[in-house]
Design an enzyme around this catalytic site. Sequence first.
Site, PDB file in Angstrom:
ATOM      1  N   SER A 124      77.546 -22.256  16.470  1.00  0.00           N
ATOM      2  CA  SER A 124      77.634 -23.156  15.319  1.00  0.00           C
ATOM      3  C   SER A 124      76.694 -22.835  14.170  1.00  0.00           C
ATOM      4  CB  SER A 124      77.406 -24.606  15.769  1.00  0.00           C
ATOM      5  OG  SER A 124      78.504 -25.065  16.514  1.00  0.00           O
TER       6      SER A 124
ATOM      7  N   SER B  84      80.049 -25.412  13.892  1.00  0.00           N
ATOM      8  CA  SER B  84      80.086 -26.754  13.343  1.00  0.00           C
ATOM      9  C   SER B  84      79.113 -26.994  12.198  1.00  0.00           C
ATOM     10  CB  SER B  84      79.803 -27.762  14.464  1.00  0.00           C
ATOM     11  OG  SER B  84      78.476 -27.615  14.963  1.00  0.00           O
TER      12      SER B  84
ATOM     13  N   LYS C 236      71.626 -30.638   8.572  1.00  0.00           N
ATOM     14  CA  LYS C 236      72.924 -30.966   9.150  1.00  0.00           C
ATOM     15  C   LYS C 236      72.951 -32.443   9.559  1.00  0.00           C
ATOM     16  CE  LYS C 236      75.975 -29.127  12.818  1.00  0.00           C
ATOM     17  NZ  LYS C 236      76.039 -28.120  13.909  1.00  0.00           N
TER      18      LYS C 236
END
Length: 604
Positions: free
Chosen positions: A210, A186, A105
């Site tokens: 997330s 996210s 990420k």
Amino acid sequence: MSVLSTPFISQCMILSNYSNITEAKTFSFKETTIDDIQIAFKQNKLTSRRLVELYLSEIQKANPIIKGIIEVNPDALFLADKADQERKSGALLSSRLHGIPILVKDNIATKDKLNTTAGSLALVGSIVPQDAGVVKKLRNAGAIILGKATMTEWAGSRSSKMPDGWNGRLGQALNPYVASANPSGSSTGSATSVAANLAAVALGTETAGSILYPAYANSVVGIKPTVGLTSRAGVIPISHRQDTVGPICRTVSDAVEVLDAIVGFDQDDFLATKKASTYIPHGGYRQFLKADGLKDKRLGISKDLFGSNEIKTSRQHVNTLRAILNKRKKGAVLVDNLEIPNIDLVRDALVVSQGIVHSAEFKMNLNAYLKELVYTRVRSLADVIAFNKISASEKVEEYGQDIMVAAEKTNGIGKLEREALWNITKACKYGFEKMMKEKALDALISPGADIAHLLAIGGYPGINVPAGYDKNGVPLGIFFGGLKGSEPTLIEIAYGFEQHDSYIQCAPPFAIFGGGAATAAHRQTGKTQDQTGRLLQATKLQQEDPKNTTSIDTNLRLKISPASAIFGGGAPNPIISTPIASKWGQEHKFHKSPFNFLTERVQF
């Protein structure tokens, strides 16, 4: 330095090592697992270079549409060659992740040619002091950092109006199953990219949902570890009480492989990792991949976690789960209709106290992170807010930055924040923990409902496992959550559920592209159903006529079975035009900030 603009992508399409192509003729990378890859390595049917080339080719075709990868590592092929050389030399390999490409990420620091920006233009060009703790462990394991996965900008902590999966660097990511569905966040790109076969495995981060939510929304497995089980050093922070790093993969076994590689003590995250390291079992987590993992487990479901609009759907999932469990001899026990003790205290902690504390923690933690960077244009949250105001690409007029502005007004942990922290502590101890212990539960489950925030406030672990699709082809999943350090039990449960035959039959009732309904069996066996359809025709029309913004229905379902490529068979480079992406974002303003999400999804 987006994946769409870097010259490396076009260069990587020239396959420089043609001998690898012959080796890989019998290897299909679609829906492949770590075990499949390692077997192919050993049988000389595949090299790391060829595997990276295959993923880069798929990224070239699919990423312009789903926008799951924000940046590709220009050293990926070099690292693949290095892995191949190590394998050929007969060197003792340190991990089953050796030679495996992995996405991380965009808020996880890598000390290489990749940016670490949390999706924000404000951090483009910034220089991190070192690899994040989990990245060091991945490199030590021999994994190849393939690139950075896109994410909701600042992990959803900039604005309550920002859609999941949007950021100023790449724009709006799409759900690879149903374009109009929420891709969630996210850790959006980590989930969508793995689902779409742009990578085999990925890392995500979670503060409050997330990892679990994107895994749920994109039919992949996500493990949210106990806070401190994995290092947060080098991760752009929100809340050190709740931040954690975990794997997002297509199968439970792959997720466990990654988890084994990244857990453990880190000097740079000393207190949290030292405390949580006591939870790590001798011999690691693979030993808990048991087909009969559901046997004798007590699984609880609380009626307190269902809103009125969720009861009917969730009840159907519960009945399905009960049927699955009843088919197994000496299977699990489903303890239904549980009431969480002191539920008012828990509600207050989730809806009020969590937001108060997060606001203060975000400012303190982010300021500390920014000050440690070797180079950056922004050194504080105030600097980020100012940057956003002058950057047109950050779309402040459209999405705002109310969460950041509220955080900037805080002044550390004062009386209000301490009271909120105490309320959270009491809610965990006398709510969730009390229920788990008194009812002797191995896990709390949530089929279609929300336990992510309940797990988040106490730093508890959770796992999402795919559980089929709704009538529109939108993925569904089941969450399993437990007490701190309960990963071994949760892995047994999740793996046992994943392996059950009834789970395989959870499939869409129809195929969007005419290729037949997808089933979880494909994901488990690695079989593929490459499908093409209206999407390619529409995007081709748009390429020929950029003014044609009506060629793609914004409600079009990009139905790709979990086992298929998005574009099977040499597709061009389709691009969803800005008007289409913009219209989608306007019509579907999905957002899950840690401050407002609960009032929208958890309806008490």
